[in-house]
Each structure stands twice: as structure tokens, then as C-alpha cells.
Design a protein around this motif. Structure first.
Motif, PDB file in Angstrom:
ATOM      1  N   THR A 150      26.370  54.249  61.525  1.00  0.00           N
ATOM      2  CA  THR A 150      25.739  52.905  62.379  1.00  0.00           C
ATOM      3  C   THR A 150      26.680  52.385  63.085  1.00  0.00           C
ATOM      4  O   THR A 150      27.611  51.575  62.462  1.00  0.00           O
ATOM      5  CB  THR A 150      24.728  52.337  61.489  1.00  0.00           C
ATOM      6  N   TYR A 151      26.816  52.244  64.294  1.00  0.00           N
ATOM      7  CA  TYR A 151      27.706  51.460  64.955  1.00  0.00           C
ATOM      8  C   TYR A 151      27.395  51.181  66.525  1.00  0.00           C
ATOM      9  O   TYR A 151      26.311  51.541  67.008  1.00  0.00           O
ATOM     10  CB  TYR A 151      29.027  52.347  65.028  1.00  0.00           C
ATOM     11  N   ILE A 152      27.984  50.113  67.001  1.00  0.00           N
ATOM     12  CA  ILE A 152      27.984  49.980  68.403  1.00  0.00           C
ATOM     13  C   ILE A 152      28.970  50.581  69.372  1.00  0.00           C
ATOM     14  O   ILE A 152      30.296  50.835  68.834  1.00  0.00           O
ATOM     15  CB  ILE A 152      28.114  48.115  68.524  1.00  0.00           C
ATOM     16  N   THR A 153      28.497  51.112  70.460  1.00  0.00           N
ATOM     17  CA  THR A 153      29.615  51.516  71.389  1.00  0.00           C
ATOM     18  C   THR A 153      29.122  51.184  72.914  1.00  0.00           C
ATOM     19  O   THR A 153      28.264  50.473  73.084  1.00  0.00           O
ATOM     20  CB  THR A 153      29.239  53.174  71.064  1.00  0.00           C
ATOM     21  N   SER A 154      29.678  51.900  73.766  1.00  0.00           N
ATOM     22  CA  SER A 154      29.473  51.869  74.948  1.00  0.00           C
ATOM     23  C   SER A 154      28.601  52.740  75.844  1.00  0.00           C
ATOM     24  O   SER A 154      28.868  53.904  75.524  1.00  0.00           O
ATOM     25  CB  SER A 154      31.108  51.714  75.979  1.00  0.00           C
ATOM     26  N   ILE A 155      27.609  52.400  76.245  1.00  0.00           N
ATOM     27  CA  ILE A 155      26.721  53.202  77.015  1.00  0.00           C
ATOM     28  C   ILE A 155      27.642  53.966  78.058  1.00  0.00           C
ATOM     29  O   ILE A 155      26.844  55.426  78.061  1.00  0.00           O
ATOM     30  CB  ILE A 155      25.571  52.427  77.937  1.00  0.00           C
ATOM     31  N   ALA A 156      28.137  53.330  78.889  1.00  0.00           N
ATOM     32  CA  ALA A 156      28.802  54.117  80.012  1.00  0.00           C
ATOM     33  C   ALA A 156      29.617  55.402  79.494  1.00  0.00           C
ATOM     34  O   ALA A 156      29.715  56.347  80.130  1.00  0.00           O
ATOM     35  CB  ALA A 156      29.500  52.933  81.083  1.00  0.00           C
ATOM     36  N   GLU A 157      30.578  54.695  78.478  1.00  0.00           N
ATOM     37  CA  GLU A 157      31.627  55.636  78.117  1.00  0.00           C
ATOM     38  C   GLU A 157      30.705  56.823  77.213  1.00  0.00           C
ATOM     39  O   GLU A 157      31.142  57.964  77.425  1.00  0.00           O
ATOM     40  CB  GLU A 157      32.420  55.071  77.168  1.00  0.00           C
ATOM     41  N   GLU A 158      29.595  56.591  76.657  1.00  0.00           N
ATOM     42  CA  GLU A 158      29.050  57.597  75.986  1.00  0.00           C
ATOM     43  C   GLU A 158      28.420  58.705  76.881  1.00  0.00           C
ATOM     44  O   GLU A 158      28.505  59.988  76.784  1.00  0.00           O
ATOM     45  CB  GLU A 158      28.061  57.238  74.965  1.00  0.00           C
ATOM     46  N   ASN A 159      27.667  58.055  77.805  1.00  0.00           N
ATOM     47  CA  ASN A 159      26.893  58.881  78.798  1.00  0.00           C
ATOM     48  C   ASN A 159      27.955  59.704  79.565  1.00  0.00           C
ATOM     49  O   ASN A 159      27.549  60.942  79.917  1.00  0.00           O
ATOM     50  CB  ASN A 159      26.302  58.003  79.756  1.00  0.00           C
ATOM     51  N   ARG A 160      29.183  59.443  80.008  1.00  0.00           N
ATOM     52  CA  ARG A 160      30.127  59.942  80.760  1.00  0.00           C
ATOM     53  C   ARG A 160      30.475  61.077  79.894  1.00  0.00           C
ATOM     54  O   ARG A 160      30.608  62.345  80.576  1.00  0.00           O
ATOM     55  CB  ARG A 160      31.349  58.959  81.075  1.00  0.00           C
ATOM     56  N   LEU A 161      30.768  60.946  78.550  1.00  0.00           N
ATOM     57  CA  LEU A 161      31.385  61.934  77.893  1.00  0.00           C
ATOM     58  C   LEU A 161      30.001  63.149  77.618  1.00  0.00           C
ATOM     59  O   LEU A 161      30.533  64.317  77.899  1.00  0.00           O
ATOM     60  CB  LEU A 161      31.474  61.282  76.411  1.00  0.00           C
ATOM     61  N   ILE A 162      28.808  62.852  77.602  1.00  0.00           N
ATOM     62  CA  ILE A 162      27.686  63.821  77.515  1.00  0.00           C
ATOM     63  C   ILE A 162      27.420  64.549  78.652  1.00  0.00           C
ATOM     64  O   ILE A 162      27.488  65.882  78.613  1.00  0.00           O
ATOM     65  CB  ILE A 162      26.504  63.002  76.865  1.00  0.00           C
ATOM     66  N   GLN A 163      27.463  63.767  79.840  1.00  0.00           N
ATOM     67  CA  GLN A 163      27.252  64.344  81.209  1.00  0.00           C
ATOM     68  C   GLN A 163      28.539  65.285  81.509  1.00  0.00           C
ATOM     69  O   GLN A 163      28.173  66.213  82.456  1.00  0.00           O
ATOM     70  CB  GLN A 163      26.823  63.484  82.189  1.00  0.00           C
ATOM     71  N   THR A 164      29.832  64.729  81.409  1.00  0.00           N
ATOM     72  CA  THR A 164      30.839  65.557  81.918  1.00  0.00           C
ATOM     73  C   THR A 164      31.949  66.061  81.102  1.00  0.00           C
ATOM     74  O   THR A 164      32.697  66.848  81.554  1.00  0.00           O
ATOM     75  CB  THR A 164      31.504  64.387  83.053  1.00  0.00           C
ATOM     76  N   GLY A 165      31.717  65.475  79.800  1.00  0.00           N
ATOM     77  CA  GLY A 165      32.790  66.008  78.928  1.00  0.00           C
ATOM     78  C   GLY A 165      34.144  65.286  79.204  1.00  0.00           C
ATOM     79  O   GLY A 165      35.136  65.618  78.453  1.00  0.00           O
ATOM     80  N   SER A 166      34.212  64.337  79.981  1.00  0.00           N
ATOM     81  CA  SER A 166      35.319  63.576  80.511  1.00  0.00           C
ATOM     82  C   SER A 166      35.861  62.438  79.284  1.00  0.00           C
ATOM     83  O   SER A 166      35.105  61.890  78.660  1.00  0.00           O
ATOM     84  CB  SER A 166      35.185  62.706  81.832  1.00  0.00           C
TER      85      SER A 166
END
Length: 478
Positions: A106-122
């Protein structure tokens, strides 16, 4: 997973924190593909939106409503005693952690960073996965991602990192342990440069100035991700090395891999998850479908929430896929970095394959729970909260200490990083082939078997002290 229902783990000092995709805005969580679950959390406060007190209140309210283990949530903790949201979260879930139910999941993270990872693997970094020798204070490369600066500089599996910016790894380990090495490698940001001295496997020492850049996490390597291996008895077995479930492109790559097996008439499969920290449930479900052409309509897994949220419970059934095969035997290669969605796939096949299913290598991390994403877009905050557990057709799913305790068969084997992944003679791969061919093996012991080079727990994945979304899902990544 890019969904409200998510299993995306992370390991920090070998403590895993799962995560996953999602989306939405405000205080909501929007499911991704393949899930009907759409949490509707309590709306966040409207004043002082991104102040610490507002963020802490949102965390407390959300966990109080949705946390899988409400009896293990310490709501008496005073948020004013903390100044950091993650530290406050850790205090709230401390009782669950003490029972190994929530090991930094359970943790707090960045929406933008995680979405970018999921969508592009970047992701930014050197693109190498590291382990360290706890006895000899040495650091080795377990894997190098194609298209990343580390691989381009000549670093690959089996390379030893000797020094960082002129300071020897031995002295860093002696003075501050693995954390000192992680810190010396610098922040996970494009443009960060380090001078590394390294020794390639079978080569001479080299010194290179390497700059971290953005690179894509290719889920299935073009070099060794899919293979047909001889079983030593005139037949073939299929081998898939899946690095991560988090990237959406894993789905098409898995379809292509299993289509190769189908064309070759192969129905015995090795799933190499040895460093796979998890990812999208949708990808895990697809992989299950691709190996279960004969199980369409039967139960893949069940998602179970806390009693007050039981209306959100779901049952996933195996679905027909044009590329699917009917796997008769499956060997899952796992080690301490194997978690979450990787374990979910293995657990799903226990009721169907029985002793035709084996865990090969060492015990896995043990994460039968997953998270929903609760977003506050104004603050780029995504709360990943443990909200559900997954069980197989027969209700099995309590592998908090790892899969070795529940798998029908286990076969101990080392992670021989002196050989390429997918090499038929690499220790874990060879043992997996032997199992599929019906040959005997040595079971994994209560202590977990061997993890690398046959040296017990001597080799461990190196972790960042402040992991990015990519590092949470890919243990040892730098």
C-alpha cells in the motif's frame, strides 16, 4: 495492471509493494481493460487539496472504506505525528505488515508516471537489472534491456560492476551495503551520468561513461524471450521469458509466442518469471487463456474483497483465444523477485494440472493480494491500496510465504547468471526441461531452495531506496 483491479508488486530491500494501473480523476479509481470493478471511494476534501493534511485525510478515509484487512488497520495513528504521506500510510497498515499481509503493498505514487509505464513501458535509467553477493560484496548484472544505454555500452547478463565514478563497489558495500551502491548509481532520471568500470562475462575490464536515458521495457526479449527447446527425449518444450506484466504490449507478444508453440505442436511450457514482479491482471488472465484451450468457461481465478465490499467480488473464467494451446505440463521458474501476477498465473493452474505443474528455482515472494488505484489528479497522487485477494477455482490462495508451500511439485535450481537466459544449460531452465520431460528433481526446501549459483540466499536483487513505478514492478532495475 491498467485497471482498478491490480496486481503490480514492488520490492524494496526484498520487500514487495504491488501496484497497478488505473486512471480516473479526483478521488476515484477507474478500472482498466478486463475488469468490471469500479471503486467509488469517499470524495476527497475540497479545501487545501494538496496540503499534507488533506492528502493524509484522503488516505485515511479511503483505507477505512476499502482496505482488505480492516481489522489490521491502525486508525488511532495521529497523522500530525508525520510530515510525509508514505510514512503515515506505513503506520496505518503496520499491523497488517506485522502479519506479512501487506509488505509495502500500500503506497502513494504518481499517476502520470505509472500510466506512462503501463501504456508505453517507458522508463529512465541504464536498463540493467542488478544483484549483489551478500558474502563477497560484489554486484552482478542479471539482465540488460535491449535499447537501453547499459546494453549499448557492452553490459549484459553476467557482467560484474567493479566501480562507480571511481569508487569501488567493494568499498561501497563495505561502508554502506547495497544501499550505498544504489545511492552511488544516482537518481532515476534521464541525463544522469555515471562512469562505470565493469567486467563483461569472459571479457576484460572496461570503463565507460554512461548516461541514463528513456528506454522501453520490452516484456518479451527479442533475443531470448521465446524459444523451442529440445527435451532430450526427441520432443520439444516451449519457453517464454516474461519480464513484466505491467506493459500493455505484453499481450500481443504473448499471443505471438504461444502461436509459435501451437504451430510446432508443443503443449509443455516453461514460464520464466524469475525476476517478474507482476503487473496487469488482464495480461495474467490472457496468458492463462493462451495455455488453457481445453478449459474455456472454467474458473481462472476469483477476486475477493472485504465483507463490506463483497458486492464487488468477481469470478474470471478462461476464455477462448485463437492462438491458445492446451498445456499438459507447465514449469514456472521463480525466485525471490517473482510475485503478484506471476504467482496468480501459477496458482490458477494448480486445480487443473496437479503434479503436472511445478515451481522451479526457489521460493517466490508471496503476494496473493492486489490493489485498487484511488486517484487525486490535482496532486498527481495515486493511492495504491490493498483491497482484494485472488484465489483459484478451489479457493486456494494463501501463499503469503511464497508459492513453494502450495505448488503440487517443486524443483530447486540456481539462477545461473553466468549463462544467458533461455540457454538450455542454464540451471533453472535445464531443471524446468527435465521436469517437463518427466525426469526427477530435488524439491525446494523450507528455506526456499537455491537462488543463484547454488548459493542459497547469498545473491539478492539490488533495490532503489526510492523506487519509481518501473522499479516497483521490475525488481533490481536501474
Amino acid at each position: 495492471m491498467n485497471m482498478g483491479r491490480t496486481i503490480l508488486p514492488s520490492i524494496v530491500a526484498l520487500s514487495l509493494a504491488a501496484c497497478g494501473g488505473g486512471g480516473g480523476s479526483g478521488g476515484g479509481s477507474t478500472p482498466g481493460p478486463g475488469t468490471g470493478v469500479t471503486p467509488t471511494p469517499t470524495p476527497p476534501p475540497t479545501t487545501g487539496t494538496c496540503s499534507y493534511s488533506s492528502r493524509a485525510q484522503f488516505v485515511r478515509d479511503t483505507l477505512n472504506e476499502w482496505y482488505l484487512f480492516p481489522e489490521l488497520l491502525d486508525l488511532t495513528v495521529n497523522p500530525a505525528s508525520f510530515t510525509d504521506v508514505q510514512t503515515y500510510i506505513d503506520a496505518l497498515v503496520a499491523p497488517a505488515r506485522a502479519q506479512a499481509r501487506d509488505r509495502y503493498f500500500t503506497y502513494i505514487t504518481s499517476i502520470a508516471e505509472e500510466n506512462r509505464l503501463i501504456q508505453t513501458g517507458s522508463n529512465a535509467g541504464f536498463g540493467i537489472r542488478l544483484s549483489y553477493d551478500t558474502a563477497a560484496n560484489r554486484v552482478y548484472v542479471l539482465e540488460a534491456f535491449e535499447g537501453a544505454p547499459g546494453f549499448a555500452a557492452g553490459i549484459d547478463r553476467g557482467t560484474e560492476i567493479l566501480s562507480i565514478n571511481g569508487t569501488s563497489v567493494a568499498s561501497l558495500m563495505a561502508s554502506g551495503g547495497a544501499n550505498a551502491v544504489s545511492d552511488a548509481l544516482g537518481p532515476t532520471q534521464a541525463g544522469v551520468t555515471r562512469t562505470l568500470t565493469f567486467r563483461p562475462l569472459g571479457g576484460t575490464d572496461q570503463t565507460r561513461e554512461i548516461t541514463k536515458t528513456e528506454f522501453s521495457l520490452d516484456p518479451v526479449s527479442d533475443r531470448y524471450g521465446v524459444k523451442l527447446l529440445a527435451d532430450g527425449a526427441g520432443g520439444q518444450v516451449g519457453y517464454i521469458n516474461l519480464r513484466t506484466f505491467i506493459v500493455q504490449d505484453a499481450g500481443p507478444q504473448l499471443r505471438a509466442a504461444v502461436a509459435q508453440f501451437k504451430a510446432a505442436g508443443v503443449n509443455r511450457v516453461i514460464l520464466d518469471f524469475r525476476y517478474n514482479g507482476g503487473g496487469l491482471v488482464s495480461v495474467a488472465k490472457l496468458l492463462g487463456d493462451l495455455l488453457a484451450a481445453d478449459k474455456t468457461g472454467q474458473v481462472f481465478s476469483r477476486t475477493v474483497l472485504r465483507p463490506s465490499k463483497s458486492s464487488e467480488n468477481e469470478t474470471d473464467l478462461f476464455a477462448a483465444q485463437p492462438e491458445a494451446i492446451a498445456a499438459t505440463r507447465i514449469a514456472v521458474i521463480g525466485h525471490s523477485g517473482t510475485a503478484s501476477a506471476s504467482e496468480l498465473v501459477a496458482n490458477a493452474f494448480i486445480p487443473y494440472l496437479g503434479t503436472g505443474l511445478a515451481l522451479v528455482g526457489a521460493n517466490t515472494f508471496g503476494k496473493p493480494v492486489g490493489q485498487f488505484a484511488f486517484d487525486r489528479s490535482a496532486c498527481d497522487d495515486r493511492l495504491r491500496a490493498v483491497t482484494f485477494r485472488t484465489v483459484n477455482r478451489d479457493g486456494g490462495g494463501d501463499y503469503y510465504t511464497g508459492l513453494a508451500s502450495v505448488m503440487p511439485r517443486t524443483c530447486a535450481a540456481g539462477d545461473d547468471f553466468l549463462r544467458p537466459l533461455g540457454d538450455a544449460e542454464e540451471a533453472s531452465t535445464k531443471t524446468a526441461v527435465d521436469f517437463l520431460a518427466g525426469r526427477s528433481c530435488t524439491p525446494i526446501t523450507a528455506g526456499g531452495g537455491v537462488t543463484a549459483q547454488g548459493a542459497g540466499d547469498r545473491y539478492r536483487l539490488l533495490q532503489s531506496r526510492a523506487p519509481t513505478a518501473a522499479q516497483r514492478e521490475n525488481p533490481g532495475l536501474f
